[in-house]
Design an enzyme around this catalytic site. Structure first.
Site, short mmCIF file in Angstrom:
data_model
loop_
_atom_site.label_atom_id
_atom_site.label_comp_id
_atom_site.label_asym_id
_atom_site.label_seq_id
_atom_site.Cartn_x
_atom_site.Cartn_y
_atom_site.Cartn_z
N GLU A 86 -6.43 3.71 -2.09
CA GLU A 86 -7.58 3.65 -3.01
C GLU A 86 -8.87 3.22 -2.33
O GLU A 86 -9.96 3.36 -2.90
CB GLU A 86 -7.26 2.73 -4.19
N HIS A 110 -0.26 8.96 5.39
CA HIS A 110 0.08 9.43 4.04
C HIS A 110 -1.00 10.42 3.63
O HIS A 110 -2.18 10.20 3.88
CB HIS A 110 0.14 8.23 3.08
#
Length: 341
Positions: A86, A110
């Site tokens: 985030e 990721h």
């Protein structure tokens, strides 16, 4: 669909990283493992951290040079982003994007921010992924033991024509090629990783253990017995599966347990459960989960829902009983160390 390739040491050329500066952005669980493993493999590694980061002293104490994120990005030829999902898009826009040079390689562990379009790199850089399939402390300890942790490799953008070779060189420096590096895509890694975490590894397993604990306690059994049977022993079973699969686990347990496994599993994982799993996957694939997550984690969302859920679960009876039970474990100090670091 052709079978994905697995790469090993002999497929990787570590010397491709000679003369290149690798910036590891973030020095948490994965960050410290990547940085130290690569450094000990002979690579030139620097660390990029935000101003005031508590990790700076730790990284410097371990012999690494620390810069602020923008400086590290400017100095580097390869930039591996290892901060929370985030936080990546804002940090990229402010600190990395202005300092990218043609031919640089931007790396991830990721695919979340690339797959969902939160980070959109320029066309003249390579964009790749090396995703170790283990937490950072395991990536580090396996490397130190002369072994390695399996990883995934993906190429999203090959501007130089050498993106895969460079990513595999990174995998070799990390120690992952000792175990094997499976070729994938950013989309596949992102969607399967999120699904696995939510439906099985974290969401599924924790909900199952908690429901089992609650069922026994509500039936009048001692909560400590319930904790042992539904939480503590999960590790014993998972370790057996990790070592030798379902068949090996079933070989090691009693006939009573194995029989119960066969007849009771299908009663729990029903057609309705499978429909729910498909809906979870669909919400991941179409971006519904990512949108919900990012909204809650944003400044506007204030992490209100996230923190409320964290508080609610931390106050569950299972956690209080577990804290009492874990004092009996000879390794409880190691566990506390992991949680508090």
């Amino acid at each position: 669909m052709s079978e994905a390739k697995i790469y090993y040491q002999e497929d990787c050329n570590l010397s491709l990283l000679e003369g290149k500066t690798i910036a590891i952005i973030g020095y948490g669980s994965q960050g410290h493992a990547h940085a130290l493993n690569l450094k000990e493999s002979g690579c030139n590694v620097i660390i990029g951290l935000y101003e005031g980061s508590k990790s700076k002293a730790k990284a410097e104490a371990q012999g690494l040079t620390v810069y602020n994120t923008a400086e590290a990005a400017k100095l580097a030829d390869i930039i591996m982003i290892l901060i929370n999902d985030e936080k990546q898009a804002k940090m990229y826009k402010e600190d990395i994007e202005p300092n990218l040079k043609a031919g640089d390689m931007l790396m991830f562990a990721h695919g979340f921010n690339i797959h969902f379009g939160l980070i959109k790199p320029p066309a003249d850089i390579d964009v790749t992924m090396i995703a170790p399939k283990a937490p950072g402390h395991t990536v580090r300890s396996e490397y130190q033991a002369g072994k390695g942790t399996p990883a995934l490799v993906a190429v999203q953008q090959d501007a130089t024509g050498h993106a895969l070779d460079l990513a595999l060189a990174y995998a070799a420096g990390l120690g992952a090629a000792r175990a094997g590096v499976l070729e994938t895509t950013f989309r596949t890694e992102t969607e399967t990783d999120l699904f696995g975490e939510q439906a099985v590894l974290c969401g599924g397993v924790c909900a199952l253990m908690q429901a089992g604990f609650e069922t026994l306690v509500e039936a009048g059994y001692d909560p400590r017995n319930a904790y042992f049977e539904c939480v503590h022993e999960m590790k014993l079973i998972v370790d057996l599966i990790y070592q030798s699969g379902f068949a090996g686990m079933r070989y090691s347990i009693s006939n009573t347990a194995e029989y119960g496994d066969y007849v009771t599993g299908p009663k729990l994982i029903t057609d309705e459960t499978r429909k729910t799993m498909k809906k979870i996957l669909a919400d991941i694939q179409d971006g519904t989960f990512a949108k919900e997550f990012l909204l809650d984690m944003s400044d506007a969302g204030g992490q209100v829902h996230f923190n409320a859920m964290r508080k609610l679960h931390a106050e569950h009876q299972l956690e209080k009983v577990g804290a009492e039970i874990r004092k009996m474990y000879s390794w409880n100090k190691e566990e506390d160390k992991l949680i508090n670091n």
